[in-house]
Design an enzyme around this catalytic site. Structure first.
Site, PDB file in Angstrom:
ATOM      1  N   ALA A   1     -32.526  48.143  11.769  1.00  0.00           N
ATOM      2  CA  ALA A   1     -31.715  47.477  12.715  1.00  0.00           C
ATOM      3  C   ALA A   1     -30.369  48.388  12.881  1.00  0.00           C
ATOM      4  O   ALA A   1     -30.056  48.529  14.048  1.00  0.00           O
ATOM      5  CB  ALA A   1     -31.362  45.953  12.079  1.00  0.00           C
TER       6      ALA A   1
ATOM      7  N   GLY B   1     -35.298  46.380   4.298  1.00  0.00           N
ATOM      8  CA  GLY B   1     -36.258  47.021   4.980  1.00  0.00           C
ATOM      9  C   GLY B   1     -36.274  46.641   6.536  1.00  0.00           C
ATOM     10  O   GLY B   1     -36.895  47.424   7.382  1.00  0.00           O
ATOM     11  N   ASP B   2     -35.561  45.643   6.818  1.00  0.00           N
ATOM     12  CA  ASP B   2     -35.343  45.197   8.156  1.00  0.00           C
ATOM     13  C   ASP B   2     -33.939  45.798   8.552  1.00  0.00           C
ATOM     14  O   ASP B   2     -33.969  45.949   9.766  1.00  0.00           O
ATOM     15  CB  ASP B   2     -35.427  43.743   8.179  1.00  0.00           C
ATOM     16  CG  ASP B   2     -37.048  43.257   8.325  1.00  0.00           C
ATOM     17  OD1 ASP B   2     -37.758  43.696   9.020  1.00  0.00           O
ATOM     18  OD2 ASP B   2     -37.329  42.299   7.520  1.00  0.00           O
ATOM     19  N   ILE B   3     -32.969  45.354   7.938  1.00  0.00           N
ATOM     20  CA  ILE B   3     -31.582  45.383   8.264  1.00  0.00           C
ATOM     21  C   ILE B   3     -31.230  47.149   8.537  1.00  0.00           C
ATOM     22  O   ILE B   3     -30.414  47.379   9.163  1.00  0.00           O
ATOM     23  CB  ILE B   3     -30.668  44.753   7.179  1.00  0.00           C
ATOM     24  CG1 ILE B   3     -30.839  43.394   7.227  1.00  0.00           C
ATOM     25  CG2 ILE B   3     -29.140  45.032   7.395  1.00  0.00           C
ATOM     26  CD1 ILE B   3     -30.210  42.556   6.225  1.00  0.00           C
TER      27      ILE B   3
ATOM     28  N   GLY C   1     -32.951  41.826   2.931  1.00  0.00           N
ATOM     29  CA  GLY C   1     -34.112  42.397   3.556  1.00  0.00           C
ATOM     30  C   GLY C   1     -33.701  43.729   4.335  1.00  0.00           C
ATOM     31  O   GLY C   1     -33.843  43.828   5.208  1.00  0.00           O
TER      32      GLY C   1
END
Length: 412
Positions: free
Chosen positions: A189, A184-186, A182
């Protein structure tokens, strides 16, 4: 405040973590890995991601909050308290914690923090030195009001609109190809953790906190910077790249007898070494493909020449010939990583006890290796509200008030 639970470069930094799913918890995990005291503030009943698997048969029951592997991996080294923000007492208690904290991180949809009374402006009045980080799909109005600011977004949306899917996949036609993990999240982050520490350095020097606005889509676009400068420089619209590089050759993935390997030849020095290793030294000075620009023009031919050598050989055989000579690596899956001594030597496969079981499970450790203040996995992720009493005591709240907060349902 008590010192951070673990020593590390961020020892003494107190972060109140209001995040769920992946982007926010991954960012606060990075901080906790380096010694920050990360207090995960969950709703009563626990973070919903506790219910996401895979699960072990004998693990903590779901009616106790649950403890799936998804949650366990990205919430290690944190402590948990449950606060009911629908309760006036719960909101007031949170503000008391904010007064003594260094940072807050959240990934609500736009407007939710304001409705809960946890927005930056409100909390900055409580603690002017507070660093406040938000991670949203299209960012926050404070950093630039997007026309899509009200849209919900998850990993595939960020990958799509951030541009990484548009340059990933087969070279001609086919379905768009999502990056496996992921990102698109990591990736957002990682930017969030970087932004928080950067703002914290400023706050400690000046006494002034600030808002740090991270857009998931923006983060992916910034990561695809090559496509942006290609478009900006040439006016051409970069498309899917397949398994090779648009500017370098050979540079990508090549078939082997038992899978795939990667090769990266960024200059003529490595091209000369590679051609010698594959038994074709004359190619180093070939007038058609001796230079990178020429190889790009004849990429299919170059790939075929390389695969004439790689395809009859196994990944292990190729590692013995090419490894350490040119930039090379076999294409791995998890089983390969568990077996390769590199990951053991680098302490990248951490063991933690899975609550409710007698089993240790493996999670990925931090890749940030610091010689003076080592970080990494030191403790499993917390049970739901496991540290409520301890945390409140550290913030100066006495046993009688803790009992009253529990009785009212403001905390759990």
């Amino acid at each position: 405040m008590a010192p951070a639970q673990f020593p590390g470069a961020l020892s003494g930094v107190v972060v109140l973590d209001l995040t769920m799913m992946l982007a926010g918890p991954f960012a606060s995990m990075m901080l906790a890995d380096q010694g920050a005291t990360v207090i995960k503030i969950e709703p009563v009943g626990g973070d919903n991601t506790r219910r996401i698997g895979p699960h072990l048969e004998d693990e903590l029951p779901r009616d106790q909050g649950g403890y799936g592997a998804y949650f366990g991996s990205i919430n290690r080294n944190k402590r948990s308290i449950c606060i009911d923000f629908k309760s006036a007492e719960g909101r007031a208690l949170f503000h008391e914690l904010v007064a003594q904290a260094d940072a807050v991180i959240e990934n609500y949809r736009g407007g939710v923090a304001e409705r809960l009374g946890n927005d930056y402006e409100t909390l900055a009045r409580v603690n002017p030195a507070l660093v406040y980080v938000s991670v949203r799909g299209f960012g926050d109005r404070r950093g630039g009001a997007s026309p899509y600011g009200h849209w919900p977004a998850y990993d595939p949306v960020a990958q799509a609109m951030g541009g990484i899917v548009g340059i990933t996949g087969p070279e001609a036609g086919g379905t768009p190809t999502k990056i496996g993990p992921g990102v698109g999240d990591i990736i957002p982050a990682m930017y969030a953790a970087f932004g928080l520490v950067s703002a914290l350095l400023h706050a400690r020097a000046s006494g002034q906190g600030q808002y740090v606005d991270i857009g998931m889509v923006d983060s992916i676009m910034a990561t695809c910077e090559r496509a942006i400068f290609q478009r900006g420089m040439t006016g051409e619209n970069p498309g899917v790249e397949g398994n090779h590089h648009p500017l370098l050759c050979p540079f990508g993935f090549f078939r082997a007898a038992d899978g795939w390997v990667s090769l990266a030849v960024p200059n003529e020095k490595f091209w000369a070494i590679l051609t010698k290793l594959i038994g074709r030294p004359e190619l180093a000075t070939d007038p058609r493909i001796g230079q990178n620009d020429q190889r790009l023009q004849h990429r299919d031919e170059v790939v075929r020449l390389v695969e004439d050598f790689t395809l009859p050989r196994t990944r292990a055989e190729l590692a013995g010939i090419l490894g350490g000579q040119v930039p090379f690596g076999p294409v791995y899956r998890a089983d390969d990583q568990f077996a390769d001594p590199h990951f053991a030597a680098r302490d990248m496969l951490a063991q933690v006890r899975h609550p409710g079981t007698e089993r240790d499970v493996t999670i990925a450790n931090t890749p940030v290796k610091m010689t003076g203040t080592p970080g990494g996995v030191r403790a499993r992720a917390p049970l739901t509200g496991e540290h409520t009493d301890t945390i409140l005591t550290e913030f100066g709240i006495g046993p009688e008030r803790i009992a009253q907060l529990r009785a009212s349902g403001a905390v759990d």
